[in-house]
Design a protein around this motif. Structure first.
Motif, PDB file in Angstrom:
ATOM      1  N   ASP A   1       0.796  -1.223   0.000  1.00  0.00           N
ATOM      2  CA  ASP A   1       0.000   0.000   0.000  1.00  0.00           C
ATOM      3  C   ASP A   1       0.833   1.280   0.000  1.00  0.00           C
ATOM      4  N   SER A   2       2.141   1.166  -0.128  1.00  0.00           N
ATOM      5  CA  SER A   2       3.074   2.305  -0.174  1.00  0.00           C
ATOM      6  C   SER A   2       3.218   3.024   1.162  1.00  0.00           C
ATOM      7  N   GLU A   3       2.652   2.463   2.231  1.00  0.00           N
ATOM      8  CA  GLU A   3       2.736   3.102   3.535  1.00  0.00           C
ATOM      9  C   GLU A   3       3.188   2.151   4.645  1.00  0.00           C
ATOM     10  N   THR A   4       2.696   0.940   4.633  1.00  0.00           N
ATOM     11  CA  THR A   4       2.992  -0.010   5.707  1.00  0.00           C
ATOM     12  C   THR A   4       4.487  -0.325   5.747  1.00  0.00           C
ATOM     13  N   PRO A   5       5.124  -0.235   6.928  1.00  0.00           N
ATOM     14  CA  PRO A   5       6.548  -0.584   7.040  1.00  0.00           C
ATOM     15  C   PRO A   5       6.803  -2.012   6.574  1.00  0.00           C
ATOM     16  N   LEU A   6       7.886  -2.198   5.857  1.00  0.00           N
ATOM     17  CA  LEU A   6       8.175  -3.473   5.213  1.00  0.00           C
ATOM     18  C   LEU A   6       9.295  -4.246   5.911  1.00  0.00           C
ATOM     19  N   PRO A   7       9.085  -5.551   6.147  1.00  0.00           N
ATOM     20  CA  PRO A   7      10.228  -6.398   6.486  1.00  0.00           C
ATOM     21  C   PRO A   7      11.186  -6.397   5.289  1.00  0.00           C
ATOM     22  N   VAL A   8      12.455  -6.640   5.529  1.00  0.00           N
ATOM     23  CA  VAL A   8      13.456  -6.593   4.457  1.00  0.00           C
ATOM     24  C   VAL A   8      14.223  -7.911   4.385  1.00  0.00           C
ATOM     25  N   LEU A   9      14.393  -8.418   3.175  1.00  0.00           N
ATOM     26  CA  LEU A   9      15.311  -9.527   2.940  1.00  0.00           C
ATOM     27  C   LEU A   9      16.497  -8.987   2.155  1.00  0.00           C
ATOM     28  N   LEU A  10      17.643  -8.880   2.819  1.00  0.00           N
ATOM     29  CA  LEU A  10      18.892  -8.483   2.173  1.00  0.00           C
ATOM     30  C   LEU A  10      19.547  -9.751   1.661  1.00  0.00           C
ATOM     31  N   HIS A  11      19.586  -9.920   0.342  1.00  0.00           N
ATOM     32  CA  HIS A  11      20.083 -11.178  -0.233  1.00  0.00           C
ATOM     33  C   HIS A  11      21.325 -10.927  -1.090  1.00  0.00           C
ATOM     34  N   PHE A  12      22.389 -11.660  -0.779  1.00  0.00           N
ATOM     35  CA  PHE A  12      23.648 -11.570  -1.528  1.00  0.00           C
ATOM     36  C   PHE A  12      23.662 -12.633  -2.630  1.00  0.00           C
ATOM     37  N   HIS A  13      23.867 -12.189  -3.852  1.00  0.00           N
ATOM     38  CA  HIS A  13      23.862 -13.099  -5.003  1.00  0.00           C
ATOM     39  C   HIS A  13      25.051 -14.065  -4.991  1.00  0.00           C
TER      40      HIS A  13
ATOM     41  N   PRO B   1      22.269  -6.350  -3.160  1.00  0.00           N
ATOM     42  CA  PRO B   1      23.482  -5.593  -3.495  1.00  0.00           C
ATOM     43  C   PRO B   1      24.243  -6.249  -4.648  1.00  0.00           C
ATOM     44  N   ASN B   2      25.036  -5.442  -5.350  1.00  0.00           N
ATOM     45  CA  ASN B   2      25.894  -5.944  -6.424  1.00  0.00           C
ATOM     46  C   ASN B   2      27.332  -6.051  -5.933  1.00  0.00           C
ATOM     47  N   GLY B   3      27.896  -7.248  -6.021  1.00  0.00           N
ATOM     48  CA  GLY B   3      29.265  -7.464  -5.596  1.00  0.00           C
ATOM     49  C   GLY B   3      30.264  -6.965  -6.629  1.00  0.00           C
ATOM     50  N   LEU B   4      31.416  -6.501  -6.181  1.00  0.00           N
ATOM     51  CA  LEU B   4      32.476  -6.078  -7.091  1.00  0.00           C
ATOM     52  C   LEU B   4      33.004  -7.291  -7.848  1.00  0.00           C
ATOM     53  N   GLY B   5      33.144  -7.154  -9.161  1.00  0.00           N
ATOM     54  CA  GLY B   5      33.596  -8.275  -9.958  1.00  0.00           C
ATOM     55  C   GLY B   5      32.642  -9.444  -9.901  1.00  0.00           C
ATOM     56  N   LYS B   6      31.365  -9.180  -9.614  1.00  0.00           N
ATOM     57  CA  LYS B   6      30.325 -10.200  -9.493  1.00  0.00           C
ATOM     58  C   LYS B   6      30.649 -11.239  -8.423  1.00  0.00           C
ATOM     59  N   SER B   7      31.329 -10.799  -7.371  1.00  0.00           N
ATOM     60  CA  SER B   7      31.689 -11.707  -6.293  1.00  0.00           C
ATOM     61  C   SER B   7      31.672 -10.955  -4.972  1.00  0.00           C
ATOM     62  N   TRP B   8      32.060 -11.655  -3.884  1.00  0.00           N
ATOM     63  CA  TRP B   8      32.071 -11.067  -2.547  1.00  0.00           C
ATOM     64  C   TRP B   8      33.369 -11.385  -1.843  1.00  0.00           C
ATOM     65  N   ASP B   9      33.818 -10.453  -1.031  1.00  0.00           N
ATOM     66  CA  ASP B   9      35.010 -10.654  -0.216  1.00  0.00           C
ATOM     67  C   ASP B   9      34.569 -11.007   1.206  1.00  0.00           C
ATOM     68  N   PHE B  10      34.392 -12.306   1.438  1.00  0.00           N
ATOM     69  CA  PHE B  10      33.920 -12.784   2.735  1.00  0.00           C
ATOM     70  C   PHE B  10      34.982 -13.569   3.490  1.00  0.00           C
ATOM     71  N   TRP B  11      36.178 -13.695   2.936  1.00  0.00           N
ATOM     72  CA  TRP B  11      37.172 -14.632   3.436  1.00  0.00           C
ATOM     73  C   TRP B  11      37.697 -14.267   4.819  1.00  0.00           C
ATOM     74  N   THR B  12      37.846 -12.964   5.077  1.00  0.00           N
ATOM     75  CA  THR B  12      38.327 -12.512   6.376  1.00  0.00           C
ATOM     76  C   THR B  12      37.472 -11.337   6.854  1.00  0.00           C
ATOM     77  N   SER B  13      37.705 -10.927   8.085  1.00  0.00           N
ATOM     78  CA  SER B  13      36.961  -9.795   8.626  1.00  0.00           C
ATOM     79  C   SER B  13      37.377  -8.474   7.992  1.00  0.00           C
ATOM     80  N   ASP B  14      38.502  -8.447   7.303  1.00  0.00           N
ATOM     81  CA  ASP B  14      38.990  -7.242   6.631  1.00  0.00           C
ATOM     82  C   ASP B  14      38.359  -7.155   5.242  1.00  0.00           C
TER      83      ASP B  14
END
Length: 264
Positions: free
Chosen positions: A44-56, A85-98
């Motif tokens: 309805d363009s007003e009701t607050p929405l739950p969000v699914l943040l999905h990494f490709h 979200p769009n990952g750089l180089g179509k990928s993600w840097d998840f290997w370390t906390s840095d």
């Protein structure tokens, strides 16, 4: 009075324009990066929405996510805003906390909150394959409080230290996965894929949640940890390989939202 109405009109028009030009296949620019967003059906363009943040997944982009039957097909029917979200180089840097991808995802959620009324108590973080691992990395160290992790066939090392955790963890993995191998524990332990969170939460006894399926070709077996000092953990396993099981994301959302599980 007329001036205030005029200002309200301008604000509404600006928000509408932002949505119209940044939606679905059309990416939302955020500095030198971008993301995609998809509204649920009949909002309805007003009701607050739950969000699914999905990494490709690897070699993909957010356009795949917002058009994916097993991801977008689930959010559209359940009143959930899908953010990809769009990952750089179509990928993600998840290997370390840095990694710069965690603060980037934080900025994505901040930008989404400027465009849509979102429910901050119902932020769900998901991902598939490399994206599943990125979802683990995000909830492990992001400054955002998240309601749940919903990861598919991808994780970080179970020996890592996570300074924070979501309120709930849900993970699914195929025991025949050879792309991001099923992380069997000592002695072939099939509960090891969520060992990190079980330790983080102080969980002890696993409770079988039974078998379930939404398509005849695949049966999932559930284990649950609900006796934890904090949070809870759900693990679904199946005998298949590297894919998003039919109905899995929809079922998790139904359960998290207090709905009767349905398919699709």
């Amino acid at each position: 009075m007329i001036y205030r109405l005029f200002c309200l009109f301008l604000l509404t028009a600006t928000q509408a324009a932002a949505v119209d030009t940044c939606h679905g296949d059309t990416a939302c620019d955020l500095g030198d990066r971008s993301y995609h967003v998809l509204e649920p059906d009949d909002w309805d363009s007003e009701t607050p929405l739950p969000v699914l943040l999905h990494f490709h997944g690897w070699a993909r982009q957010g356009t795949v996510v917002v058009n994916h039957e097993r991801i977008a097909g689930a959010t559209k029917l359940r009143g959930v805003l899908l953010v990809a979200p769009n990952g750089l180089g179509k990928s993600w840097d998840f290997w370390t906390s840095d990694t710069r991808d965690v603060p980037f995802a934080d900025r994505v959620l901040e930008d989404v909150a400027k465009r849509y009324p979102i429910d901050p108590e119902r932020i769900y973080v998901s991902g598939y394959s490399f994206g599943g691992a990125m979802a683990w990395r995000y909830v492990c160290q992001s400054g955002n409080d998240t309601a749940a992790l919903m990861a598919v066939a991808g994780s970080i090392r179970q020996t890592e230290h996570c300074p924070q955790a979501p309120a709930e963890v849900r993970h699914v993995h195929g025991t025949s996965d050879t792309v991001m191998d099923f992380p069997f524990g000592p002695g072939g332990d099939t509960t090891y894929p969520v060992a990190l969170w079980r330790q983080k939460y102080g969980c002890h006894n696993a409770t079988p949640g039974g078998d379930w399926s939404v398509v005849p070709i695949l049966t999932l077996s559930r284990m649950e940890w609900t006796d934890c000092a904090q949070g809870q953990v759900v693990l679904d396993t199946h005998s298949g390989g590297h894919f998003i099981p039919h109905g899995w994301i929809g079922r998790q959302l139904d359960e998290l939202l207090g709905r009767e599980p349905t398919y699709p």
